[in-house]
Design a protein around this motif. Structure first.
Motif, mmCIF file in Angstrom:
data_model
loop_
_atom_site.group_PDB
_atom_site.id
_atom_site.type_symbol
_atom_site.label_atom_id
_atom_site.label_comp_id
_atom_site.label_asym_id
_atom_site.label_seq_id
_atom_site.Cartn_x
_atom_site.Cartn_y
_atom_site.Cartn_z
ATOM 1 N N LEU A 10 30.557 2.164 19.260
ATOM 2 C CA LEU A 10 31.950 2.046 19.687
ATOM 3 C C LEU A 10 32.678 3.354 19.398
ATOM 4 C CD1 LEU A 10 32.935 -1.544 18.491
ATOM 5 C CD2 LEU A 10 31.527 -0.822 20.427
ATOM 6 N N ALA A 12 35.631 4.440 21.580
ATOM 7 C CA ALA A 12 36.686 4.564 22.593
ATOM 8 C C ALA A 12 38.030 4.940 21.986
ATOM 9 C CB ALA A 12 36.803 3.260 23.382
ATOM 10 N N GLY A 13 38.153 4.703 20.671
ATOM 11 C CA GLY A 13 39.470 4.793 20.038
ATOM 12 C C GLY A 13 40.060 6.197 20.054
ATOM 13 N N GLN A 79 35.903 1.916 28.480
ATOM 14 C CA GLN A 79 36.771 0.797 28.092
ATOM 15 C C GLN A 79 38.212 1.238 28.285
ATOM 16 O OE1 GLN A 79 37.220 -0.022 23.964
ATOM 17 N NE2 GLN A 79 37.752 -2.169 24.259
ATOM 18 N N GLN A 82 41.984 -0.497 25.990
ATOM 19 C CA GLN A 82 41.204 -0.897 24.820
ATOM 20 C C GLN A 82 41.850 -2.097 24.157
ATOM 21 O OE1 GLN A 82 40.957 2.814 22.672
ATOM 22 N NE2 GLN A 82 40.357 3.766 24.585
ATOM 23 N N GLY A 84 40.425 -4.045 21.719
ATOM 24 C CA GLY A 84 39.778 -4.441 20.475
ATOM 25 C C GLY A 84 38.282 -4.224 20.467
ATOM 26 N N THR A 85 37.707 -4.336 19.257
ATOM 27 C CA THR A 85 36.278 -4.056 19.084
ATOM 28 C C THR A 85 35.402 -5.088 19.797
ATOM 29 O OG1 THR A 85 36.451 -5.187 16.960
ATOM 30 C CG2 THR A 85 36.504 -2.789 16.903
ATOM 31 N N TYR A 107 29.825 2.379 14.603
ATOM 32 C CA TYR A 107 31.084 3.024 14.966
ATOM 33 C C TYR A 107 30.865 4.524 15.090
ATOM 34 C CZ TYR A 107 33.793 -1.162 13.782
ATOM 35 O OH TYR A 107 34.324 -2.412 13.738
ATOM 36 N N TYR A 144 40.618 -2.818 5.387
ATOM 37 C CA TYR A 144 39.337 -3.307 5.897
ATOM 38 C C TYR A 144 39.346 -4.818 6.111
ATOM 39 C CZ TYR A 144 37.223 1.175 4.801
ATOM 40 O OH TYR A 144 36.905 2.502 4.766
ATOM 41 N N GLY A 145 38.433 -5.271 6.947
ATOM 42 C CA GLY A 145 38.176 -6.707 7.063
ATOM 43 C C GLY A 145 37.483 -7.180 5.792
ATOM 44 N N GLU A 160 40.422 -10.149 9.082
ATOM 45 C CA GLU A 160 41.066 -8.839 9.147
ATOM 46 C C GLU A 160 42.244 -8.804 8.190
ATOM 47 O OE1 GLU A 160 39.944 -6.029 11.024
ATOM 48 O OE2 GLU A 160 38.352 -7.466 10.736
ATOM 49 N N ASN A 175 33.956 -5.451 5.150
ATOM 50 C CA ASN A 175 33.111 -5.295 6.335
ATOM 51 C C ASN A 175 33.157 -3.836 6.774
ATOM 52 O OD1 ASN A 175 31.870 -5.614 8.879
ATOM 53 N ND2 ASN A 175 33.875 -5.959 9.848
#
Ligand code: UD1
Ligand code: MG
Length: 435
Positions: A10, A12-13, A79, A82, A84-85, A107, A144-145, A160, A175
């Protein structure tokens, strides 16, 4: 042969907190972009395919990631917007194909993860339907989650921070955002994600909860070295991660017999080869794409740039910069020189203050210097040029393109002219530093 593993990265951020026009994953760490480090992690699993979810700076991120993936099956999926993950993984799903095997999610901003940790994660999913999550315990879990466990310690879900209760926020197990999923179950669960949460996003972190609800096993795999879990969100994080990566690179060279006097002031990028017995002295910068032989000496205060090759026994000393230059066996450039686009033979001495004037304002040109030459202090060689075997230049000589010295001659002055009396045979090897 198929490894039965697919990797989704992932990336895209925006990386807003970097406060940079450059997409976050294109920032560099020890000469390699963040995304390239992560593609390397993926490649270490020998996956059947690598899928990178791109958004911000899509074209550039795709190009860099594809190059790092080499010959492997590679897909970039866009994406936009965007959401979300979990949404990112939904977008990646078609590229996984109908039977993706096990799917590892990484990530693009976690460059320090070691292949061994990913292998333990995968090992935890040997049970075909299992999900595995990489976690770490942290004194400061903010942002963090959090990992939720039941009274028996079994995994319940991930919450989250923005959705967590005060009690849940006290949980120190976090996480990291790295998972291994059973592919077919993942494909079945992805459409079930909802966005009824504090951020209105599709959370990837809801997937392990869905697995628990369906009675499938979810294993938590703790990172042994928390450093590996460090993500890069700010420029300060980038500097911390760079230092951690730099130490790994230096340790690898030291293990291979390279003597590095002061690791704290030595910068060696990834992708540098150095032979055993070479000494690297303090305050030296060695960029990517440099090859150094055995028994060389580099530094202090030396900069070696891409394309530099030092043959065995070569020495490059203080305030000398080399770019795209080969220095032959036992040749030396010990002080204050710029050696750009040059091929230098064996046992040649490049005096203090020598400049290879390789750039005419439009194009870079090459200089060839033979064996046993003696380039006097302060010589400027205007490229393209050729200094044959055994030539001596006098201190301060400016060797123009029209000079055309022949082997063994001595050239002096500005512009350099041939000295009638001082033509000689190629000389014997001399001691270092003699003028
Ligand atoms: C995520 C996790 C959180 C975990 C943390 C670890 C979720 C919902 N939360 O939170 O549990 O502790 O990472 O760092 O997953 N990305 C996309 N598309 C998107 C959103 C994100 O590609 O639509 C990418 C980002 O570029 C980044 C990664 O996914 O590489 C993580 O996104 P980010 O927004 O940083 O997630 P966190 O809120 O940190
Ligand atoms: Mg994040």
């Amino acid at each position: 042969m198929s490894s039965g593993v697919s990797v989704v990265i992932l990336a895209a951020g925006k990386g807003t907190r970097m406060k940079s026009a450059r997409p976050k994953v294109l920032h560099e760490l020890c000469g390699r972009t963040l995304i390239a480090w992560v593609v390397d992690q993926a490649c270490a699993l020998d996956p059947d395919r690598i899928i990178v979810v791109v958004g911000e700076g899509a074209e550039d991120v795709e190009r860099v990631a594809r190059e790092a993936a080499g010959e492997r099956e590679f897909h970039a999926v866009l994406q936009e917007p965007q959401k979300g993950t979990g949404h990112a993984l939904q977008i990646a799903a078609p590229a996984l194909g109908p039977s993706p095997g096990r799917v590892v999610v990484l990530y693009g901003d976690m460059p320090l993860l070691r292949a061994e940790s990913l292998e333990s994660l995968l090992a935890a999913t040997d049970d075909a339907q299992a999900t595995a999550i990489l976690t770490v315990w942290s004194d400061d879990p903010t942002g963090y989650g959090r990992i939720l466990r039941d009274e028996h310690g079994a995994f319940r879900g991930i919450v989250e921070e923005k959705d967590a209760s005060p009690e849940e926020r006290d949980i120190g197990e976090i996480n990291l955002g790295v998972y291994a999923f059973a592919g077919e179950e993942l494909l079945a669960d992805l459409p079930k994600l909802e966005c009824a949460n504090a951020q209105g996003e599709y959370y990837l972190t809801d997937l392990p909860g869905l697995a628990v609800a369906a009675g499938r096993p979810v294993h938590l795999v703790e990172l042994e070295d928390p450093e590996e879990g460090q993500g890069v969100n700010t420029i300060a994080h980038l500097a911390e991660a760079r230092w951690a990566m730099q130490l790994r690179i230096l340790e690898r060279h030291m293990d291979a017999g390279v003597s590095i006097e002061d690791p704290a002031t030595t910068y060696i990028a990834s992708g540098v080869a150095i032979g055993a017995g070479t000494r690297i002295l303090p305050l030296t910068v060695i960029e990517g794409g440099v090859t150094i032989g055995a028994g060389c000496e580099v530094g202090p205060f030396t900069r070696l740039r891409r394309g530099t090759v030092l043959a065995d026994g070569a020495e490059v000393g203080n305030f000398t910069e080399c770019k795209n230059t080969t220095l032959g066996e036992n040749s030396k450039a010990k002080h204050l020189a710029y050696l750009g686009d040059a091929r230098i033979g064996k046992r040649t001495n490049i005096g203090a203050g020598t400049i290879f004037a390789n750039y005419d304002g439009k194009t870079k040109h090459q200089t060839v210097v033979g064996d046993d030459a003696f380039v006097g202090s302060g010589t400027i060689i205007i490229a393209p040029n050729s200094i044959p075997d055994g030539v001596t230049t006098g201190a301060g000589a400016v060797v123009t393109r029209s000079a055309k010295p022949a082997a063994g001659e001595t050239w002096v002055g500005m512009p350099a002219r041939r000295m009638e009396s001082k033509t000689r045979e190629p000389r014997e090897p001399r001691e270092n530093g003699e003028r």
